[in-house]
Design a protein around this motif. Structure first.
Motif, PDB file in Angstrom:
ATOM      1  N   ILE A 163       1.623  57.545  53.187  1.00 55.76           N
ATOM      2  CA  ILE A 163       0.920  58.482  54.059  1.00 55.76           C
ATOM      3  C   ILE A 163      -0.582  58.441  53.779  1.00 55.76           C
ATOM      4  O   ILE A 163      -1.401  58.542  54.698  1.00 55.76           O
ATOM      5  N   LEU A 182       6.642  60.924  57.919  1.00 56.75           N
ATOM      6  CA  LEU A 182       5.995  61.471  59.121  1.00 56.75           C
ATOM      7  C   LEU A 182       6.977  61.637  60.269  1.00 56.75           C
ATOM      8  O   LEU A 182       6.723  62.412  61.191  1.00 56.75           O
ATOM      9  N   ALA A 229      -3.753  58.134  56.292  1.00 53.56           N
ATOM     10  CA  ALA A 229      -4.745  59.206  56.321  1.00 53.56           C
ATOM     11  C   ALA A 229      -6.165  58.680  56.168  1.00 53.56           C
ATOM     12  O   ALA A 229      -7.115  59.304  56.650  1.00 53.56           O
ATOM     13  N   VAL A 284       5.393  56.550  54.389  1.00 48.82           N
ATOM     14  CA  VAL A 284       4.933  56.902  55.726  1.00 48.82           C
ATOM     15  C   VAL A 284       6.096  57.308  56.619  1.00 48.82           C
ATOM     16  O   VAL A 284       5.906  58.010  57.621  1.00 48.82           O
ATOM     17  N   ALA A 298      -0.866  63.823  58.189  1.00 44.69           N
ATOM     18  CA  ALA A 298      -1.100  62.997  57.002  1.00 44.69           C
ATOM     19  C   ALA A 298      -2.289  63.487  56.197  1.00 44.69           C
ATOM     20  O   ALA A 298      -2.337  63.313  54.975  1.00 44.69           O
TER      21      ALA A 298
END
Length: 523
Positions: free
Chosen positions: A200, A174, A204, A171, A226
């Protein structure tokens, strides 16, 4: 079936370090690091192999790599040297758009059609950049943000497979690319880690409504990334007329300092026109025409709407690149033109309360000053983000006209700070509440910062609710050296109320002097 316009992203890894090395005449076999504020912000792959990392102090980086070549951060240098790369790519495949020095994007369809396949186009562009004296990686995907993240891993994502490709990535990706993420995105990533969303794909799977209501506007943008969706939903907004601004340069411009001065004036005119039309610019074409009739043009694309300083920077960078490039114009520049290529509603650009620095802003200021004259200087106050652990401590209220200086530094780490997001409503009077366990006994906090029992119910005045969940407690250990007459341990906790609480869903509690108080609510 709707045709998807694929995007090709070309990334020059560690570009600030590469540009610094090229400017200093350092060979590719030497480790290089770029510093900002005495900390490493970029380093070459060789330096990284010796243990140098972003965020290290200069002393720590040099202790790990004694042969390290150190340079200071210089965005103008990065942009000036990147123009040769952008120009070489544009000569091979027209339609280049620069996201930042070191990163550009273009439509993949034309390159694929010309070179035969996406793989062949990627190889040809990498070779083109190598001839220009740099290294590059290419990523191709359906959405621009997905292509940019794919370029970090030199990957070509199959059509329709963007979300599946992104799902296993950490993650932290991002927030890894500054062209896609604002600086505060790192706080969102830290929060997602603490919530157990490490990939991610985990992020999502949340619904857009839950993300927007619980994490804020930037999290909604990160959520679209994402899910491999375009950065902004498709918009039918047409470009308002008369937004293009031009400047006739008299005398003609052949120096970078003169170009920067002209660029600032032109940026001001452009944003005055954008403000009047109620829009903000996300793609900007910078065009220059010379005395010899040459016309140079470059498109800059931004994931977020451009502000006047952003626009002025890009004009300066572009003109600097043109005027100092090996293939520089043969005559001075006589005309500069700024043309918005894509705009969004002005609400996408979070300006001040009254927009920019126009007449409306000045009228509002005069009105507020009049209120101060009638009611006193403290009648109009502004909130400034401050440092602290509790929500009330993180806001400093300052009278209008005084220096907007926070009482404490928000950049400090503040261990034990209340996790994000902050409460939507702060209760300064802090009403007393009762927190009880399932058997009705009062829940307290021990000297070790733990609950004496699992919370089960909350009583607030005449109302009480069962709890669906809770988080904490987080001990408040401040001024431990000072004598106090208040017994017990101080702490904060969050409790989620059951469905019977229609207006309040989550409450922030503070435990002090052996009793619980409501400090804030999350509506």
């Amino acid at each position: 079936m709707t045709r998807v316009d694929r995007v090709l992203a070309l990334l020059c890894p560690d570009w600030p370090a590469m540009a610094a090395a090229a400017m200093a005449g350092v060979g590719a076999d030497r480790p290089v690091a770029v510093l900002r504020g005495n900390r490493v912000v970029s380093c070459s792959a060789i330096a990284r192999g010796d243990g140098v990392r972003e965020g290290l102090t200069r002393r720590e980086a040099q202790s790990r790599c004694p042969d390290l070549v150190v340079a200071q951060d210089d965005p103008d240098r990065d942009a000036r040297l990147f123009e040769s790369v952008a120009g070489a790519v544009d000569a091979t495949v027209p339609g280049v758009e620069v996201l930042r020095p070191g990163l550009l994007v273009l439509a993949a369809r034309g390159a694929t059609r010309f070179f035969g396949s996406e793989e062949a186009a990627a190889v040809r562009l990498i070779d083109t950049v190598a001839v220009a004296g740099a290294e590059a990686q290419v990523g191709i995907a359906d959405a621009m943000s997905t292509a940019v993240l794919a370029a970090r891993h030199a990957a070509i994502v199959r059509p329709g497979e963007g979300a599946r490709y992104l799902a296993p990535l950490p993650v932290a990706e991002l927030a890894a690319e500054p062209a896609l993420a604002p600086p505060q995105r790192a706080e969102l990533v830290d929060l997602l880690h603490r919530l157990g969303l490490r990939r991610i794909g985990d992020f999502a799977r949340l619904t857009p409504a839950d993300v927007a209501s619980r994490f804020g506007a930037d999290a909604a943008l990160a959520h679209r990334l994402a899910r491999a969706l375009p950065e902004r939903p498709p918009s039918a907004r047409q470009l308002p007329p008369d937004l293009t601004v031009e400047l006739d340069c008299d005398p003609p411009i052949d120096r970078v300092d003169a170009a920067a001065f002209a660029g600032r004036a032109l940026a001001t005119r452009l944003h005055t026109a954008l403000t009047g039309a109620g829009v903000a610019c996300t793609r900007l074409a910078v065009t220059a025409r010379t005395e010899a009739g040459e016309e140079l043009s470059r498109v800059w694309r931004c994931a977020r709407p451009l502000t006047p300083p952003d626009t002025a920077d890009r004009i300066r960078w572009q003109l600097d690149g043109w005027l100092t490039h090996r293939a520089r114009p043969t005559a001075p520049i006589v005309t500069l033109r700024l043309e918005p290529v894509e705009v969004v509603a002005a609400g996408a650009l979070q300006l001040g309360l009254w927009g920019g620095e126009g007449e409306e802003t000045e009228r509002a200021r005069r009105a507020l000053v009049r209120v101060q004259g009638l009611l006193g200087g403290e009648a109009v106050r502004l909130g400034v983000l401050s440092g602290g652990r509790g929500p009330a401590e993180r806001i400093t209220m300052i009278a209008l006209g005084d220096e907007l200086a926070p009482a404490t530094d928000p950049a400090q780490p503040w261990p034990g700070r209340l996790p994000e997001p902050a409460p939507t409503l702060l209760l300064l009077h802090r009403p007393t509440v009762e927190l009880t366990a399932a058997d009705g006994t009062a829940v307290q906090v021990t000297a070790r910062g733990l609950f004496t029992a699992d919370p089960a119910r909350l009583r607030w005045g005449r109302k009480q609710w069962a709890l669906l969940g809770w988080a904490g407690p987080w001990p408040v250990d401040e001024r431990w050296w000072a004598a106090t007459d208040q017994p017990g341990s101080a702490a904060r906790a969050q409790v989620q109320l059951d469905a019977a609480a229609t207006e309040i869903r989550v409450v922030l509690l503070v435990y002090d002097a052996d009793s619980w108080h409501a400090e804030g609510v999350y509506e």
